[in-house]
Motif scaffolding. Structure first.
Motif, short mmCIF file in Angstrom:
data_model
loop_
_atom_site.label_atom_id
_atom_site.label_comp_id
_atom_site.label_asym_id
_atom_site.label_seq_id
_atom_site.Cartn_x
_atom_site.Cartn_y
_atom_site.Cartn_z
N ASP A 91 47.84 37.70 34.57
CA ASP A 91 47.89 37.76 33.10
C ASP A 91 47.87 39.23 32.67
O ASP A 91 46.81 39.82 32.44
CB ASP A 91 46.72 37.00 32.49
N MET A 135 44.52 44.30 27.62
CA MET A 135 43.50 44.21 26.58
C MET A 135 42.13 44.62 27.11
O MET A 135 41.40 45.37 26.47
CB MET A 135 43.44 42.78 26.03
N ARG A 136 41.80 44.13 28.32
CA ARG A 136 40.49 44.50 28.88
C ARG A 136 40.46 45.99 29.21
O ARG A 136 39.43 46.66 28.99
CB ARG A 136 40.20 43.66 30.13
N LEU A 150 38.08 37.98 28.30
CA LEU A 150 39.28 38.48 29.00
C LEU A 150 39.13 38.33 30.50
O LEU A 150 40.10 38.02 31.21
CB LEU A 150 39.53 39.93 28.62
N GLU A 171 40.07 38.82 20.92
CA GLU A 171 40.51 39.64 19.78
C GLU A 171 39.51 39.54 18.62
O GLU A 171 39.23 40.53 17.95
CB GLU A 171 41.88 39.18 19.31
N ASN A 191 48.79 40.67 29.96
CA ASN A 191 48.29 40.93 28.61
C ASN A 191 46.77 41.03 28.60
O ASN A 191 46.20 41.91 27.94
CB ASN A 191 48.74 39.82 27.66
N ALA A 192 46.12 40.12 29.32
CA ALA A 192 44.66 40.15 29.37
C ALA A 192 44.17 41.42 30.07
O ALA A 192 43.17 42.03 29.66
CB ALA A 192 44.13 38.90 30.08
N ARG A 243 42.01 34.85 25.37
CA ARG A 243 42.50 36.14 24.87
C ARG A 243 42.37 36.23 23.36
O ARG A 243 41.99 37.27 22.82
CB ARG A 243 43.97 36.35 25.25
N ALA A 268 39.99 34.82 31.25
CA ALA A 268 41.44 34.63 31.21
C ALA A 268 42.08 35.13 32.50
O ALA A 268 43.00 34.50 33.05
CB ALA A 268 42.04 35.36 30.01
#
Length: 560
Positions: A293, A299-300, A283, A268, A295-296, A264, A286
């Motif tokens: 996950d 983000m993706r 990502l 970034e 958060n991943a 991750r 991850a």
């Protein structure tokens, strides 16, 4: 923690019995002996209270110097022990403000008694400091107590360093916090908590060079310290040393191939380098390591959104919110995806939820206002901008956006006033910040909008061709004559001054650029060009009809 110490009490008892027979200045000896014996079996607040009373009575009756010292030691130990027992009741009264305050005061009385008889009892000072951080306490008193503890811990570097860390948490200024963390490290160079807290604060304050200095020290001894690696990677990225940042995190990924967090972090950095495809790959890795996950996934989803792959973005955000329903970033992205799909009601519902959870977040308020505008609710947007400007009369963004909203409902005079004010504020910022990054695009947009109104408003008294032309030329220069809509504005300004040859020239250029970009405004740009060929200036009167359809508020709330 200082509790009953049978060995200590036994020694005290032996010393008491070896003392000189009762004399005129030692009339409290019997009380002291009784207190010493009583403390051996004191296992509740009542027994400890009796020990305290016996010691106080013994000193009042009279003790020699040695026995007075002994009585004070026993008294302070018993008072501290009783305070420690009392504070254990804290969880049961934490939600009762009155009971909590009474418990705090009661405990402080014992602790004050403890330090009055043994000023070097650091544990009592520290507990007093913590109690003063509870509701009804005093931060100033808490700091005073910690200062006493630090003095009492002289010669005990490990404990003294921890006291400095505690004091750092009470400091109001970030510089004072950093000074305390630095002092803790100076005293105890092995204190990882102090070093990590210092680095984290430096990173938050943008002291990136200092972060690198400290993380290099950590990594010299612990090359696999993931906290230090992450801090160093972020600091390097903040300094735009992306290649160094990427090299460091890639080395860490190689050493930790099953750790989704390092993938991750590298994602970034790839995103910062505008290598979104590589960021998505990391990502995805991850998520393969941990399918939950959240958060991943968020983000993706955000990257897919930026890459205009809205369906994929929607799927990732939905999956993330199934795992973490209260994810703020997830809800924010869900609202942006909804707006992209023109589901403005859903976008508004999510953004209203976020604003309710954090009503001081101006960027979220602006985003909500923008969604109102997209959903043809400009008056709701204006209401929000009014509040923002009332709270901060230098908020040029809110002024500019309020101008856009007012323009959309035909309030041209008010829109011009907002644009003028916003330009003035932004020019002040650019001068102070030496044309700080990120302001040029906003500056050109403001110049363009104001020029457009002054060129195209149906209100004769408002138009000003000369000023519009000056503004449009500045906007074109700021964007290197590459933006179709700004060239369109320049053409409208020339038309307003009567120079239709120039108007046709720049309108044609705007059409040419828009044609290569598949610009949705291409049809209007062509209409503008035809108008100038007929030597007719362009007029535009926006009059958005307010969307009266009721908004559906979300039933969900965010735990904050």
């Amino acid at each position: 923690m200082l509790l009953r110490n049978r060995l200590f009490v036994a020694i005290c008892l032996a010393l008491a019995f070896l003392a000189t027979p009762v004399m005129a200045d030692n009339e409290g000896q019997d009380k002291l002996n009784e207190a010493t014996i009583k403390q051996l079996d004191a296992n509740n607040p009542e027994d400890l209270g009796k020990v305290i009373e016996l010691c106080e009575s013994a000193m009042q009756l009279g003790l020699d110097e040695d026995n007075t010292k002994l009585a004070k030691q026993i008294l302070s130990s018993a008072a501290l022990q009783r305070a420690q027992m009392t504070i254990q009741q804290l969880p049961s009264v934490v939600n009762n403000r009155g009971a909590l305050n009474r418990l705090r005061i009661k405990t402080l009385e014992d602790l004050e008694k403890a330090v009055a008889n043994d000023p070097k009892l650091a544990e009592a000072w520290i507990l007093m400091a913590k109690l003063e951080t509870l509701p009804g306490g005093s931060r100033e008193k808490s700091l005073e107590h910690i200062d006493h503890a630090i003095q009492a811990l002289e010669g005990k570097p490990v404990d003294q360093a921890n006291a400095y860390i505690l004091r750092a948490g009470l400091q109001e200024s970030n510089e004072a916090k950093l000074a305390d963390f630095s002092k803790a490290i100076e005293i105890d160079g092995t204190n990882a908590d102090a070093m990590q807290a210092k680095v984290a604060l430096q990173l938050a304050l943008g002291k990136l060079e200092e972060v690198l200095t400290d993380t290099n020290k950590i990594l010299a001894d612990e090359p696999d310290n993931l906290f230090a690696v992450e801090a160093a990677v972020r600091a390097l990225a903040g300094l735009e040393k992306y290649d160094e940042s990427l090299a460091l995190i890639s080395k860490t990924v190689e050493k930790n191939p099953t750790n989704g967090a390092v993938y991750r972090l590298r994602a970034e950095i790839y995103e910062a380098k505008k290598e979104n495809e590589k960021a998505v790959e990391d990502l995805t890795k991850a998520i393969e390591i941990d399918s939950r996950d959240a958060n991943a996934l968020v983000m993706r989803g955000r990257l897919y959104y930026l890459m205009e792959e809205v369906d994929k973005a929607n799927r990732d955000i939905s999956d993330a919110l199934l795992i973490a329903p209260n994810s703020v970033q997830g809800i924010l992205m869900r609202s942006l995806v909804a707006a992209e799909e023109k589901r403005y009601g859903d976008a508004i519902s999510d953004m209203e939820m976020l604003v309710r959870a954090n009503p001081s977040n101006t960027m979220w308020i602006m985003q909500l206002a923008n969604f109102y505008q997209m959903d043809d609710r400009p008056r709701l947007a204006i209401r929000l901008y009014d509040e923002l400007i009332q709270n901060d009369d230098s908020d040029w963004r809110a002024m500019r956006l309020r101008g856009d909203a007012k323009l959309s409902i035909g309030e041209h005079v008010e829109a011009v006033a907002d644009y003028d004010a916003a330009i003035a504020k932004l020019e002040e910022l650019r001068a102070v910040a030496d044309e700080e990054k990120g302001t040029d695009i906003h500056y050109s947009g403001l110049l363009n909008n104001l020029s457009w109104v002054l060129s195209t408003s149906p209100k004769d008294e408002l138009r000003d061709g000369k000023k519009a032309l000056d503004l449009a030329l500045k906007a074109c220069e700021a964007t290197e004559y590459k933006e179709a809509h700004i060239l369109s504005t320049l053409a409208s300004a020339y038309a307003e001054t009567g120079d239709f040859e120039k108007a046709k020239e720049w309108a044609a250029k705007a059409v040419e650029i828009a044609s290569t970009e598949d610009n949705p405004q291409i049809d209007q740009l062509k209409e503008e060009l035809e108008s100038y060929k007929q030597k007719k200036p362009w007029r535009e009167a926006q009059d958005t009809e307010e969307n009266e359809k009721p908004l559906t508020s979300a039933d969900d709330t965010i735990d904050t």
